[in-house]
Design a protein around this motif. Structure first.
Motif, PDB file in Angstrom:
ATOM      1  N   ARG A  20       2.993   6.161   7.386  1.00 40.33           N
ATOM      2  CA  ARG A  20       1.557   5.937   6.769  1.00 40.33           C
ATOM      3  C   ARG A  20       1.331   4.565   6.921  1.00 40.33           C
ATOM      4  N   LEU A  21       2.492   3.478   6.578  1.00 42.01           N
ATOM      5  CA  LEU A  21       2.060   2.143   6.984  1.00 42.01           C
ATOM      6  C   LEU A  21       1.740   1.963   8.256  1.00 42.01           C
ATOM      7  N   ARG A  22       2.497   2.463   9.376  1.00 43.22           N
ATOM      8  CA  ARG A  22       2.231   2.111  10.618  1.00 43.22           C
ATOM      9  C   ARG A  22       0.878   2.757  10.919  1.00 43.22           C
ATOM     10  N   ALA A  23       0.606   3.767  10.484  1.00 40.16           N
ATOM     11  CA  ALA A  23      -0.932   4.337  10.740  1.00 40.16           C
ATOM     12  C   ALA A  23      -2.077   3.510  10.256  1.00 40.16           C
ATOM     13  N   ALA A  24      -1.819   2.845   9.173  1.00 40.62           N
ATOM     14  CA  ALA A  24      -2.690   2.078   8.580  1.00 40.62           C
ATOM     15  C   ALA A  24      -2.724   0.609   9.318  1.00 40.62           C
ATOM     16  N   GLY A  25      -1.808   0.245  10.279  1.00 40.06           N
ATOM     17  CA  GLY A  25      -1.568  -1.068  10.773  1.00 40.06           C
ATOM     18  C   GLY A  25      -0.923  -1.979  10.039  1.00 40.06           C
ATOM     19  N   LEU A  26       0.043  -1.467   9.163  1.00 38.73           N
ATOM     20  CA  LEU A  26       0.600  -2.349   8.198  1.00 38.73           C
ATOM     21  C   LEU A  26       1.990  -2.526   8.552  1.00 38.73           C
ATOM     22  N   ARG A  32       6.905  -2.630   0.507  1.00 40.99           N
ATOM     23  CA  ARG A  32       6.160  -1.749   0.686  1.00 40.99           C
ATOM     24  C   ARG A  32       6.337  -0.320   0.818  1.00 40.99           C
ATOM     25  N   LEU A  33       7.692  -0.201   1.326  1.00 43.18           N
ATOM     26  CA  LEU A  33       8.253   1.307   1.110  1.00 43.18           C
ATOM     27  C   LEU A  33       8.622   1.577  -0.052  1.00 43.18           C
ATOM     28  N   ALA A  34       9.084   0.545  -1.008  1.00 43.15           N
ATOM     29  CA  ALA A  34       9.750   1.085  -2.416  1.00 43.15           C
ATOM     30  C   ALA A  34       8.260   1.267  -3.197  1.00 43.15           C
ATOM     31  N   VAL A  69       1.335  -6.087  -2.205  1.00 45.95           N
ATOM     32  CA  VAL A  69       1.586  -5.021  -1.774  1.00 45.95           C
ATOM     33  C   VAL A  69       0.520  -3.788  -2.106  1.00 45.95           C
ATOM     34  N   LEU A  70       0.160  -3.879  -3.396  1.00 49.99           N
ATOM     35  CA  LEU A  70      -0.701  -3.050  -4.048  1.00 49.99           C
ATOM     36  C   LEU A  70      -2.005  -3.267  -3.429  1.00 49.99           C
ATOM     37  N   ASN A  71      -2.349  -4.388  -3.207  1.00 46.03           N
ATOM     38  CA  ASN A  71      -3.689  -4.802  -2.656  1.00 46.03           C
ATOM     39  C   ASN A  71      -3.750  -4.248  -1.116  1.00 46.03           C
ATOM     40  N   ALA A  72      -2.855  -4.853  -0.573  1.00 51.00           N
ATOM     41  CA  ALA A  72      -2.750  -4.617   0.877  1.00 51.00           C
ATOM     42  C   ALA A  72      -2.941  -3.077   1.368  1.00 51.00           C
ATOM     43  N   CYS A  73      -1.997  -2.215   0.627  1.00 51.68           N
ATOM     44  CA  CYS A  73      -1.801  -0.677   0.705  1.00 51.68           C
ATOM     45  C   CYS A  73      -3.389  -0.016   0.036  1.00 51.68           C
ATOM     46  N   GLY A  74      -3.810  -0.936  -1.039  1.00 50.82           N
ATOM     47  CA  GLY A  74      -5.270  -0.108  -1.406  1.00 50.82           C
ATOM     48  C   GLY A  74      -6.308  -0.505  -0.222  1.00 50.82           C
ATOM     49  N   ASN A  75      -6.378  -1.770   0.104  1.00 50.90           N
ATOM     50  CA  ASN A  75      -7.482  -2.033   1.124  1.00 50.90           C
ATOM     51  C   ASN A  75      -7.198  -1.064   2.414  1.00 50.90           C
ATOM     52  N   ALA A  76      -5.755  -0.674   2.710  1.00 49.80           N
ATOM     53  CA  ALA A  76      -5.386   0.087   3.740  1.00 49.80           C
ATOM     54  C   ALA A  76      -6.212   1.244   3.472  1.00 49.80           C
ATOM     55  N   GLY A  77      -6.037   2.123   2.437  1.00 45.94           N
ATOM     56  CA  GLY A  77      -6.428   3.413   1.985  1.00 45.94           C
ATOM     57  C   GLY A  77      -5.228   3.974   1.591  1.00 45.94           C
ATOM     58  N   LEU A  78      -4.100   3.502   1.433  1.00 47.56           N
ATOM     59  CA  LEU A  78      -2.970   4.198   1.146  1.00 47.56           C
ATOM     60  C   LEU A  78      -2.610   4.407  -0.336  1.00 47.56           C
ATOM     61  N   LEU A  79      -3.383   3.601  -1.061  1.00 54.98           N
ATOM     62  CA  LEU A  79      -3.262   3.735  -2.437  1.00 54.98           C
ATOM     63  C   LEU A  79      -4.931   3.794  -3.137  1.00 54.98           C
ATOM     64  N   ARG A  80      -4.890   4.226  -4.240  1.00 48.48           N
ATOM     65  CA  ARG A  80      -6.038   4.399  -4.877  1.00 48.48           C
ATOM     66  C   ARG A  80      -5.870   3.541  -6.391  1.00 48.48           C
ATOM     67  N   ARG A  81      -6.667   2.872  -6.450  1.00 44.51           N
ATOM     68  CA  ARG A  81      -6.923   1.998  -7.617  1.00 44.51           C
ATOM     69  C   ARG A  81      -7.806   2.747  -8.595  1.00 44.51           C
ATOM     70  N   ILE A  82      -7.321   2.835  -9.974  1.00 47.84           N
ATOM     71  CA  ILE A  82      -8.133   3.486 -10.862  1.00 47.84           C
ATOM     72  C   ILE A  82      -8.356   2.511 -11.935  1.00 47.84           C
ATOM     73  N   GLU A  83      -9.405   2.331 -12.730  1.00 45.02           N
ATOM     74  CA  GLU A  83      -9.681   1.156 -13.442  1.00 45.02           C
ATOM     75  C   GLU A  83     -10.498   1.541 -14.882  1.00 45.02           C
TER      76      GLU A  83
END
Length: 166
Positions: A20-26, A32-34, A69-83
C-alpha cells in the motif's frame, strides 16, 4: 443499519502495508508500517493512542514523527481522518468505501456504519450549487451502550479506559 469494522480493501496486496505504501508512492519505513499495522486492528484511534502503540512496538518514536506519518498516509489516501466535533481527530485504514460513523456524545467511541445506499455518494443533496459531488460524510450522534446504561453523570468517563475505545 449494518455495523462493520472490516477494512474496505479486499485484495491481499491491498491489505499489505508495504504494498500500500509503495503503491501510494511513499517509502516503506518502520514508523509507517507500525502505524498502518496498528490502525488496521484499532480503527478510530486518536494520534496519541497511535503514538503510544507505535512506541510500544518500535521503542523511541517522537510524537511529531507519528503526526508526520498520519499526515503523509492521510494525504496519500491510505488513512481516513475523522474529526467528530468536540473530540480528538481519529484515524482508520478503511478508505476504499463510502461508510459513515456513529459517535458517542459522552465518551467519543466511534463505530463504522456502512452506507445504506451503496456507492459514493450515497446521499444526494437537494441542491449541488454547481459542485460535482462525489462523497457524502454522515456522522450519527448518540450514546454508546456503555454510556447509555451507565449510572454516572454525563461528563464522567470513568467506565471507559480511554476516550475512543473501539
Amino acid at each position: 443499519m449494518t455495523l462493520s469494522t472490516t477494512n474496505g480493501n479486499h485484495s491481499a496486496s491491498a491489505d499489505d502495508p508495504r504494498e500500500r505504501l509503495r503503491a501510494a508512492g511513499l517509502r516503506v519505513t518502520k514508523p509507517r508500517l507500525a502505524v498502518l499495522r496498528w490502525l488496521a486492528g484499532h480503527p478510530h484511534a486518536t494520534a496519541d493512542q497511535v503514538a503510544t502503540a507505535v512506541r510500544g512496538r518500535l521503542g523511541s518514536v517522537s510524537t511529531q514523527a507519528v503526526y508526520d506519518v498520519l499526515n503523509a498516509c492521510g494525504n496519500a489516501g491510505l488513512l481516513r481522518r475523522i474529526e467528530p466535533a468536540g473530540h480528538p481527530a481519529r484515524f482508520e485504514t478503511r478508505t476504499a468505501d463510502n461508510h459513515h460513523h456513529l459517535v458517542c456524545r459522552v465518551c467519543g467511541r466511534t463505530e463504522d456504519v456502512d452506507c445504506v445506499y451503496g456507492s459514493a455518494p450515497c446521499l444526494t443533496p437537494s441542491s449541488t450549487a454547481g459542485y460535482d459531488v462525489d462523497e457524502a460524510e454522515v456522522v450519527f450522534w448518540g450514546l454508546c451502550p456503555d454510556c447509555r446504561s451507565s449510572a454516572t453523570a454525563p461528563g464522567d468517563r470513568s467506565h471507559h479506559h480511554e476516550e475512543g475505545r473501539s
